[in-house]
Design an enzyme around this catalytic site. Structure first.
Site, PDB file in Angstrom:
ATOM      1  N   HIS A   1       2.990   4.486   1.206  1.00  0.00           N
ATOM      2  CA  HIS A   1       3.888   4.457   2.250  1.00  0.00           C
ATOM      3  C   HIS A   1       3.151   5.559   3.368  1.00  0.00           C
ATOM      4  O   HIS A   1       2.480   6.565   2.898  1.00  0.00           O
ATOM      5  CB  HIS A   1       5.002   5.412   1.802  1.00  0.00           C
ATOM      6  CG  HIS A   1       5.110   6.647   0.797  1.00  0.00           C
ATOM      7  ND1 HIS A   1       4.603   6.684  -0.382  1.00  0.00           N
ATOM      8  CD2 HIS A   1       5.215   7.945   1.176  1.00  0.00           C
ATOM      9  CE1 HIS A   1       4.317   8.010  -0.790  1.00  0.00           C
ATOM     10  NE2 HIS A   1       4.932   8.884   0.213  1.00  0.00           N
ATOM     11  N   GLY A   2       3.375   5.447   4.469  1.00  0.00           N
ATOM     12  CA  GLY A   2       3.177   6.157   5.590  1.00  0.00           C
ATOM     13  C   GLY A   2       1.718   5.785   6.061  1.00  0.00           C
ATOM     14  O   GLY A   2       1.197   6.205   6.961  1.00  0.00           O
ATOM     15  N   VAL A   3       0.858   4.677   5.500  1.00  0.00           N
ATOM     16  CA  VAL A   3      -0.312   4.171   5.892  1.00  0.00           C
ATOM     17  C   VAL A   3      -0.421   3.457   7.112  1.00  0.00           C
ATOM     18  O   VAL A   3      -1.367   3.440   7.961  1.00  0.00           O
ATOM     19  CB  VAL A   3      -0.983   3.434   4.867  1.00  0.00           C
ATOM     20  CG1 VAL A   3      -0.564   1.840   4.695  1.00  0.00           C
ATOM     21  CG2 VAL A   3      -2.287   3.411   5.054  1.00  0.00           C
ATOM     22  N   GLY A   4       0.823   2.767   7.443  1.00  0.00           N
ATOM     23  CA  GLY A   4       0.895   2.015   8.855  1.00  0.00           C
ATOM     24  C   GLY A   4       1.290   0.569   8.608  1.00  0.00           C
ATOM     25  O   GLY A   4       1.423  -0.273   9.482  1.00  0.00           O
ATOM     26  N   LYS A   5       1.861   0.339   7.245  1.00  0.00           N
ATOM     27  CA  LYS A   5       2.335  -1.028   7.154  1.00  0.00           C
ATOM     28  C   LYS A   5       3.379  -1.542   7.962  1.00  0.00           C
ATOM     29  O   LYS A   5       3.216  -2.647   8.714  1.00  0.00           O
ATOM     30  CB  LYS A   5       2.682  -1.413   5.544  1.00  0.00           C
ATOM     31  CG  LYS A   5       1.880  -0.905   4.734  1.00  0.00           C
ATOM     32  CD  LYS A   5       2.497  -1.061   3.326  1.00  0.00           C
ATOM     33  CE  LYS A   5       3.727  -0.597   2.927  1.00  0.00           C
ATOM     34  NZ  LYS A   5       3.978   1.110   3.198  1.00  0.00           N
ATOM     35  N   THR A   6       4.431  -0.738   8.082  1.00  0.00           N
ATOM     36  CA  THR A   6       5.532  -1.278   9.026  1.00  0.00           C
ATOM     37  C   THR A   6       5.276  -1.212  10.345  1.00  0.00           C
ATOM     38  O   THR A   6       5.744  -2.329  11.048  1.00  0.00           O
ATOM     39  CB  THR A   6       6.956  -0.483   8.505  1.00  0.00           C
ATOM     40  OG1 THR A   6       7.005  -0.186   7.121  1.00  0.00           O
ATOM     41  CG2 THR A   6       8.112  -0.828   9.143  1.00  0.00           C
TER      42      THR A   6
ATOM     43  N   GLY B   1       0.819  -1.172   0.008  1.00  0.00           N
ATOM     44  CA  GLY B   1       0.003  -0.086   0.150  1.00  0.00           C
ATOM     45  C   GLY B   1       0.986   1.232   0.038  1.00  0.00           C
ATOM     46  O   GLY B   1       2.176   1.098   0.134  1.00  0.00           O
TER      47      GLY B   1
ATOM     48  N   GLU C   1      11.409  -4.012   4.288  1.00  0.00           N
ATOM     49  CA  GLU C   1      11.999  -3.181   3.374  1.00  0.00           C
ATOM     50  C   GLU C   1      13.350  -3.321   3.093  1.00  0.00           C
ATOM     51  O   GLU C   1      14.247  -2.997   3.974  1.00  0.00           O
ATOM     52  CB  GLU C   1      11.298  -1.700   3.244  1.00  0.00           C
ATOM     53  CG  GLU C   1       9.953  -1.724   2.795  1.00  0.00           C
ATOM     54  CD  GLU C   1       9.625  -0.231   2.731  1.00  0.00           C
ATOM     55  OE1 GLU C   1       8.817   0.202   1.937  1.00  0.00           O
ATOM     56  OE2 GLU C   1      10.234   0.796   3.682  1.00  0.00           O
TER      57      GLU C   1
END
EC number: 2.7.1.21
Length: 376
Positions: free
Chosen positions: A58-63, A56, A84
């Site tokens: 970047h910055g959405v909260g995946k990591t 998705g 990543e």
């Protein structure tokens, strides 16, 4: 139709979900791909592998969600997180690739360089971004057998949680840079042509988050070389929305060649993917990735798409059709996101591996990747 297989396939995930207690119930979509499209093939005595790709904008909260997940599960040999490849992007593959990308876009936006100059830099940088994913996918592919569905399928002997799928760097970010004016449509299709075949059991988790909250999260995080670019944020959000619509369009019987004539080349607002949309109506081709490529640069004098570009769109359709799509609602706490992801895994599809030694080799591959290129 929606796939409901897999309730028994992720015991470690399921145990962690039960241990984490109740949540507010905001989970995500069921997988959109039909069950049984790739039945288990090969030796039924071989163990199974579950692959989960958290992808998705970047910055959405995946990591953060992935970190919460791994913390809840604790150290174990049967679950490996594949981060990543930041060390590759910033050091091994090239120097400060992310900085180069953001600075190039910034200079283009300020009129300091031409679109052509920006495209040369962006295309080269995107090759660097895609290389670790493409190489890892190629090494992993020989170990992946058919999908293991049904009551006889054993729990996974190994689960891999990937921070992104190869389509992020070979499709989504090139397409977003095209929308930003820093990459040509021909270059985007060149990356699409290089997308690897989609292996069975590709469980792709996308996400939804209100744009204002997304921008706020992105502003708060610190990543090497990253700039807060709200225009790029809107572009990449749009591309991932188009991606979700495209997978659903293809899996619900859409045929891009038959519907191509409906495209006018005028872009419209893209509907957001619905986390609860398990087997809804057929999306319009206007709301898919195919709509991005009805542009003069790709059309013959008679107005038809050049055959070579049409063949690449066939590749795109072929790669997206087999994916098991899930949509996670990120508009909740990190723990809530984690628990929603845990619940999603009950519907994910594992695969048989191809040799008795595959599980050990895959585990070593994933850990080597994380150790060698996964640093910051």
């Amino acid at each position: 139709m929606a796939s409901h297989a897999g309730q028994q396939h992720a015991p470690a995930f399921g145990q962690a979900a039960r241990a984490s207690g109740p949540t507010d119930g905001r989970a995500a979509s069921r997988p959109s791909h039909r069950q049984g499209a790739s039945e288990a093939r090969g030796d039924p005595e071989l163990p199974t592998l579950l692959r989960v790709y958290i992808d998705g904008p970047h910055g959405v909260g995946k990591t953060t969600t992935s970190a919460q997940l791994m913390e809840a599960l604790g150290p174990r040999d049967n679950i490996v997180y594949v981060p990543e490849p930041m060390t590759y992007w910033q050091v091994l593959g090239a120097s400060e690739t992310l900085t180069n990308i953001y600075n190039t876009q910034h200079r283009l936006d300020r009129g300091e360089i031409s679109a052509g100059e920006a495209a040369v830099v962006m295309t080269s940088a995107q090759i660097t971004m895609s290389t670790p994913y493409a190489a890892t996918d190629a090494v992993l592919a020989p170990h992946i057998g058919g999908e293991a569905v049904g009551p006889q399928a054993p729990p996974p002997a190994l689960t891999l949680v990937f921070d992104r799928h190869p389509i992020a760097s070979l499709l989504c970010y090139p397409a977003a840079r095209y929308l930003m004016g820093s990459m040509t449509p021909q270059a985007v299709l060149a990356f699409v042509a290089l997308m690897p075949p989609t292996a069975p059991g590709t469980n792709l988790v996308l996400g939804v988050l209100p744009e204002a909250e997304h921008a706020d999260r992105l502003a708060r995080r610190q990543r090497p070389g990253e700039r807060l670019d709200l225009a790029m944020l809107s572009a990449i959000r749009r591309v991932y929305d188009l991606l979700a619509n495209t997978v659903r369009y293809l899996q619900r019987g859409g045929r891009w060649r038959e519907d191509w004539g409906r495209l006018t080349g005028v872009a419209a607002a893209t509907p957001r993917p619905d986390p609860e949309d398990g087997a809804g109506s057929l999306p319009r081709i206007e709301d898919t990735l195919f709509a991005l490529f009805r542009v003069p640069e790709l059309l013959a004098p008679n107005g038809d798409l050049y055959h070579i570009f049409a063949w690449v769109l066939d590749v795109l359709a072929d790669r997206l059709l087999p994916m098991h799509l899930f949509v996670l609602d990120y508009d909740q706490s990190p723990v809530g996101c984690r628990d929603a992801l845990l619940r999603l895994t009950a519907g994910m599809i594992p695969t048989r591996v191809t040799t008795a030694g595959s599980i050990a080799e895959i585990r070593d591959l994933a850990r080597t990747f994380a150790r060698e290129v996964g640093g910051v």
